[in-house]
Scaffold this motif. Sequence first.
Motif, PDB file in Angstrom:
ATOM      1  N   LYS A  70       0.828  -1.199   0.000  1.00 28.71           N
ATOM      2  CA  LYS A  70       0.000   0.000   0.000  1.00 28.71           C
ATOM      3  C   LYS A  70       0.869   1.259   0.000  1.00 28.71           C
ATOM      4  CE  LYS A  70      -3.966  -2.048   0.115  1.00 28.71           C
ATOM      5  NZ  LYS A  70      -5.251  -1.427   0.165  1.00 28.71           N
ATOM      6  N   THR A  81       1.963   5.186   0.770  1.00 32.12           N
ATOM      7  CA  THR A  81       2.008   6.081   1.931  1.00 32.12           C
ATOM      8  C   THR A  81       2.153   7.518   1.411  1.00 32.12           C
ATOM      9  OG1 THR A  81       4.424   6.012   2.119  1.00 32.12           O
ATOM     10  CG2 THR A  81       3.171   4.316   3.338  1.00 32.12           C
ATOM     11  N   SER A 107       5.533   7.677  -0.316  1.00 37.09           N
ATOM     12  CA  SER A 107       5.624   7.045  -1.639  1.00 37.09           C
ATOM     13  C   SER A 107       4.856   7.876  -2.669  1.00 37.09           C
ATOM     14  CB  SER A 107       5.126   5.597  -1.607  1.00 37.09           C
ATOM     15  OG  SER A 107       3.730   5.513  -1.396  1.00 37.09           O
ATOM     16  N   ARG A 109      -4.280   5.738   1.278  1.00 40.92           N
ATOM     17  CA  ARG A 109      -4.327   4.413   1.898  1.00 40.92           C
ATOM     18  C   ARG A 109      -4.964   3.362   0.991  1.00 40.92           C
ATOM     19  NH1 ARG A 109      -9.496   3.782   4.031  1.00 40.92           N
ATOM     20  NH2 ARG A 109     -10.648   5.722   4.148  1.00 40.92           N
ATOM     21  N   ASN A 137       9.815  -4.162   6.554  1.00 43.67           N
ATOM     22  CA  ASN A 137       8.788  -3.129   6.444  1.00 43.67           C
ATOM     23  C   ASN A 137       9.053  -2.395   5.133  1.00 43.67           C
ATOM     24  OD1 ASN A 137       7.011  -1.016   6.660  1.00 43.67           O
ATOM     25  ND2 ASN A 137       7.643  -0.407   8.699  1.00 43.67           N
ATOM     26  N   MET A 146       8.083   0.310   3.801  1.00 44.28           N
ATOM     27  CA  MET A 146       8.099   1.776   3.807  1.00 44.28           C
ATOM     28  C   MET A 146       8.695   2.257   5.122  1.00 44.28           C
ATOM     29  SD  MET A 146       6.511   2.842   1.079  1.00 44.28           S
ATOM     30  CE  MET A 146       5.473   2.145  -0.190  1.00 44.28           C
ATOM     31  N   SER A 174       3.225   0.896   7.469  1.00 44.44           N
ATOM     32  CA  SER A 174       2.849   0.480   6.119  1.00 44.44           C
ATOM     33  C   SER A 174       1.977  -0.760   6.195  1.00 44.44           C
ATOM     34  CB  SER A 174       4.088   0.224   5.262  1.00 44.44           C
ATOM     35  OG  SER A 174       4.832  -0.842   5.775  1.00 44.44           O
ATOM     36  N   GLU A 175       1.355  -1.097   5.077  1.00 46.33           N
ATOM     37  CA  GLU A 175       0.503  -2.276   4.987  1.00 46.33           C
ATOM     38  C   GLU A 175       0.798  -3.033   3.711  1.00 46.33           C
ATOM     39  OE1 GLU A 175      -3.676  -1.501   5.153  1.00 46.33           O
ATOM     40  OE2 GLU A 175      -3.568  -0.620   7.153  1.00 46.33           O
TER      41      GLU A 175
END
Length: 126
Positions: free
Chosen positions: A8, A10, A13, A73, A99, A101, A105-106
């Motif tokens: 996903k 952010t 990004s 998101r 992680n 990012m 983050s997801e």
Amino acid sequence: MRVMVLVKATKDSEAGIMPPTELLEAMGKYNEELVKAGILLSGEGLKPSSQGKRVAFEGPSRTVMDGPFAETRELVAGFWLWQVKDMAEALEWVKRCPNPMPGSSEIEIRPVFEMADFAAAFAPES
């Protein structure tokens, strides 16, 4: 089974801020592990939505929208396409991921439709 693994977006990004070198190196090593395990089919990072377009469909009408798109998101910053034996294996690999990012983050995992999933729709009626 194939799964699409979605990183996903952010605010960083979407702003086009590149991850630090350490994160890029860690992700490179992780990708090498995926290749060695025979899981990685494809994977790429995506440029910010400000460089993208959307096309809305309404019957025969098409409307083109320029990025950026508001709901960060709900945007995707990158993806992998994996071949795994089941969702549990995909989940285990995602848990091992650095992680992706800086900060929070997801990652989302979604099964990909296979031809067998459509078999009932194409089966001849008795």
